[in-house]
Design an enzyme around this catalytic site. Structure first.
Site, PDB file in Angstrom:
ATOM      1  N   HIS A  19       0.832  -1.202   0.000  1.00  0.00           N
ATOM      2  CA  HIS A  19       0.000   0.000   0.000  1.00  0.00           C
ATOM      3  C   HIS A  19       0.870   1.257   0.000  1.00  0.00           C
ATOM      4  O   HIS A  19       0.671   2.164  -0.820  1.00  0.00           O
ATOM      5  CB  HIS A  19      -0.921  -0.006   1.221  1.00  0.00           C
ATOM      6  CG  HIS A  19      -1.705   1.252   1.410  1.00  0.00           C
ATOM      7  ND1 HIS A  19      -3.053   1.340   1.120  1.00  0.00           N
ATOM      8  CD2 HIS A  19      -1.342   2.498   1.851  1.00  0.00           C
ATOM      9  CE1 HIS A  19      -3.473   2.568   1.367  1.00  0.00           C
ATOM     10  NE2 HIS A  19      -2.450   3.290   1.824  1.00  0.00           N
ATOM     11  N   GLU A  20       1.829   1.335   0.922  1.00  0.00           N
ATOM     12  CA  GLU A  20       2.645   2.542   1.027  1.00  0.00           C
ATOM     13  C   GLU A  20       3.516   2.738  -0.195  1.00  0.00           C
ATOM     14  O   GLU A  20       3.656   3.860  -0.706  1.00  0.00           O
ATOM     15  CB  GLU A  20       3.503   2.488   2.291  1.00  0.00           C
ATOM     16  CG  GLU A  20       2.722   2.475   3.590  1.00  0.00           C
ATOM     17  CD  GLU A  20       1.764   3.652   3.725  1.00  0.00           C
ATOM     18  OE1 GLU A  20       2.041   4.722   3.126  1.00  0.00           O
ATOM     19  OE2 GLU A  20       0.744   3.512   4.419  1.00  0.00           O
TER      20      GLU A  20
ATOM     21  N   HIS B 162       1.890   4.338  -3.184  1.00  0.00           N
ATOM     22  CA  HIS B 162       1.802   5.798  -3.220  1.00  0.00           C
ATOM     23  C   HIS B 162       2.901   6.378  -4.114  1.00  0.00           C
ATOM     24  O   HIS B 162       2.709   7.419  -4.755  1.00  0.00           O
ATOM     25  CB  HIS B 162       1.910   6.376  -1.818  1.00  0.00           C
ATOM     26  CG  HIS B 162       0.650   6.268  -1.017  1.00  0.00           C
ATOM     27  ND1 HIS B 162      -0.555   6.760  -1.462  1.00  0.00           N
ATOM     28  CD2 HIS B 162       0.397   5.717   0.196  1.00  0.00           C
ATOM     29  CE1 HIS B 162      -1.493   6.526  -0.561  1.00  0.00           C
ATOM     30  NE2 HIS B 162      -0.944   5.897   0.459  1.00  0.00           N
TER      31      HIS B 162
ATOM     32  N   TYR C 139      -3.248  15.211  -2.071  1.00  0.00           N
ATOM     33  CA  TYR C 139      -3.615  14.353  -0.942  1.00  0.00           C
ATOM     34  C   TYR C 139      -4.693  15.006  -0.082  1.00  0.00           C
ATOM     35  O   TYR C 139      -4.506  15.266   1.102  1.00  0.00           O
ATOM     36  CB  TYR C 139      -2.383  14.013  -0.112  1.00  0.00           C
ATOM     37  CG  TYR C 139      -2.580  12.797   0.762  1.00  0.00           C
ATOM     38  CD1 TYR C 139      -2.873  11.562   0.195  1.00  0.00           C
ATOM     39  CD2 TYR C 139      -2.478  12.875   2.143  1.00  0.00           C
ATOM     40  CE1 TYR C 139      -3.054  10.449   0.989  1.00  0.00           C
ATOM     41  CE2 TYR C 139      -2.654  11.769   2.946  1.00  0.00           C
ATOM     42  CZ  TYR C 139      -2.953  10.554   2.357  1.00  0.00           C
ATOM     43  OH  TYR C 139      -3.149   9.440   3.135  1.00  0.00           O
TER      44      TYR C 139
ATOM     45  N   GLU D  54      -5.525   6.563  -2.068  1.00  0.00           N
ATOM     46  CA  GLU D  54      -5.612   5.528  -1.040  1.00  0.00           C
ATOM     47  C   GLU D  54      -6.299   4.271  -1.575  1.00  0.00           C
ATOM     48  O   GLU D  54      -5.921   3.141  -1.240  1.00  0.00           O
ATOM     49  CB  GLU D  54      -6.366   6.062   0.176  1.00  0.00           C
ATOM     50  CG  GLU D  54      -5.611   7.111   0.976  1.00  0.00           C
ATOM     51  CD  GLU D  54      -4.399   6.537   1.685  1.00  0.00           C
ATOM     52  OE1 GLU D  54      -4.359   5.317   1.927  1.00  0.00           O
ATOM     53  OE2 GLU D  54      -3.480   7.318   1.994  1.00  0.00           O
TER      54      GLU D  54
ATOM     55  N   ASP E 160      -9.261  13.696   8.520  1.00  0.00           N
ATOM     56  CA  ASP E 160      -8.574  12.739   7.646  1.00  0.00           C
ATOM     57  C   ASP E 160      -8.341  13.355   6.261  1.00  0.00           C
ATOM     58  O   ASP E 160      -8.511  12.704   5.226  1.00  0.00           O
ATOM     59  CB  ASP E 160      -9.416  11.454   7.532  1.00  0.00           C
ATOM     60  CG  ASP E 160      -8.739  10.349   6.734  1.00  0.00           C
ATOM     61  OD1 ASP E 160      -7.505  10.261   6.767  1.00  0.00           O
ATOM     62  OD2 ASP E 160      -9.472   9.585   6.072  1.00  0.00           O
TER      63      ASP E 160
ATOM     64  N   HIS F  31      -8.725   8.291   3.785  1.00  0.00           N
ATOM     65  CA  HIS F  31      -8.794   6.879   4.162  1.00  0.00           C
ATOM     66  C   HIS F  31     -10.222   6.405   4.298  1.00  0.00           C
ATOM     67  O   HIS F  31     -10.571   5.292   3.885  1.00  0.00           O
ATOM     68  CB  HIS F  31      -8.034   6.630   5.468  1.00  0.00           C
ATOM     69  CG  HIS F  31      -6.582   6.893   5.391  1.00  0.00           C
ATOM     70  ND1 HIS F  31      -6.028   8.114   5.735  1.00  0.00           N
ATOM     71  CD2 HIS F  31      -5.550   6.108   5.006  1.00  0.00           C
ATOM     72  CE1 HIS F  31      -4.700   8.061   5.560  1.00  0.00           C
ATOM     73  NE2 HIS F  31      -4.388   6.860   5.128  1.00  0.00           N
TER      74      HIS F  31
END
Length: 326
Positions: A226-227, A230, A241, A250, A318, A323
């Site tokens: 996932h990271e 990005h 973002y 995301e 958020d 997210h």
């Protein structure tokens, strides 16, 4: 077309801020995958390495690059992950010490042990080529290092094998991971239960977890993928973002994380099994009397998230629900 000096400058810019050309670029015909290319062959020196570049003489595009130091690498070590699973780990040996530096893939993969130096880490002052995690006997038992390093390699493999993509930016950029930047011994902190991609120095950063609820944040394959995804989005769509733009980023990271899980793990329910949850392997006491996770792709409402655009979150928390709405 471009001249040799321009080819050298392009290679230096692609390699690093500390790179410099060695020798004079040589014009030749390079057999690239898509066919023959008139290209400049350029050697570029960086701290601890020597890259060989092929630069398209007409467009200035980087056609290919790799480390051209003649070493007895890559080496494979024996490793134990966070959840006591055994793994192979790709490392480099130098002067009798083994480094978490993977030279076996076209993209160099560094995993850095920040050793609790939060001040230098937070200022992007820890150089990955000088602070790579090490081991004395090539039997690795620091689970945070092991999982971050191994799963970064698996992420590269997933993108290449499934989509033919050459690394995170399509051009084999280095993959740099940082662990242990805020030690558990200091208790709660701003970055203990956290993980994120840092676009200012192109690195992924894994908190140690509090040791009660969360384990090391590199312990979950889907979180690592996932990271790192990005970075893929950054080099392509480059989403802002916030709000729906950030939620799209995301979402794509979640989608690719799940795809990698099903590529490398057995389909099932439980620790290190491929299913439709995100981050379930972060939780220390999980899968007994219920399952905890960050999100669910099959049933978003199970974790309080909208399952339809009409139910999307529109508040300011958020970053506008990046997210929540993913």
């Amino acid at each position: 077309g471009i001249v040799p000096l321009e080819a050298g400058l392009i290679a230096e810019k692609d390699a690093s801020n500390e790179a410099h050309v060695v020798g004079r670029p040589e014009l030749l015909i390079y057999p690239a995958e898509a066919g023959l290319v008139l290209a400049y062959k350029v050697h570029v020196k960086v701290p601890g390495d020597l890259y060989l570049f092929f630069i398209d003489a007409r467009t200035g595009r980087v056609v290919d690059r790799w480390s051209d130091l003649r070493r007895q690498t890559p080496l494979i070590g024996e490793a134990t992950g966070t959840w006591q699973d055994t793994k192979k780990i790709s490392v480099t040996e130098q002067s009798g010490t083994y480094q978490a530096l993977d030279r076996g893939r076209p993209a160099l993969i560094y995993t850095v042990d920040a050793r609790g130096d939060y001040n230098r880490w937070s200022r992007n002052q820890i150089n990955p080529t000088q602070s790579t995690a090490t081991d004395s006997d090539n039997i690795w038992d620091d689970g945070a290092v092991v999982d971050a390093h191994v799963y970064a390699g698996w992420t590269y493999d997933y993108y290449f094998n499934r989509f033919g993509r050459r690394g995170l930016n399509g051009n084999n950029m280095s993959i740099v991971s940082y662990v242990h930047y805020w030690p558990r011994s200091l208790g709660g902190g701003p970055d203990l239960n956290n993980t994120f991609w840092n676009p200012t120095n192109n690195s992924v950063n894994y908190g140690d977890g509090d040791g009660g609820t969360f384990n090391y944040f590199s312990s979950a394959l889907d979180i690592v993928v996932h990271e790192l995804t990005h970075a893929v989005s950054q080099s392509s769509a480059d989403f802002i973002y916030r709000d729906e733009h950030g939620a799209l980023g995301e979402s794509f990271s979640d989608i690719m994380a799940l795809g990698a899980e099903f590529a490398f793990e057995n389909h099932g329910s439980g620790r290190q099994q491929a299913e439709w949850l995100i981050g379930e392997d972060l939780y220390i006491n999980n899968f007994s009397g219920g399952t905890r996770a960050l999100r669910s792709a099959s049933n978003p409402q199970a974790f309080g998230h909208p399952d339809h655009y009409n139910r999307r979150y529109t508040g300011s928390e958020d970053n506008g629900g990046v997210h929540i709405n993913s």
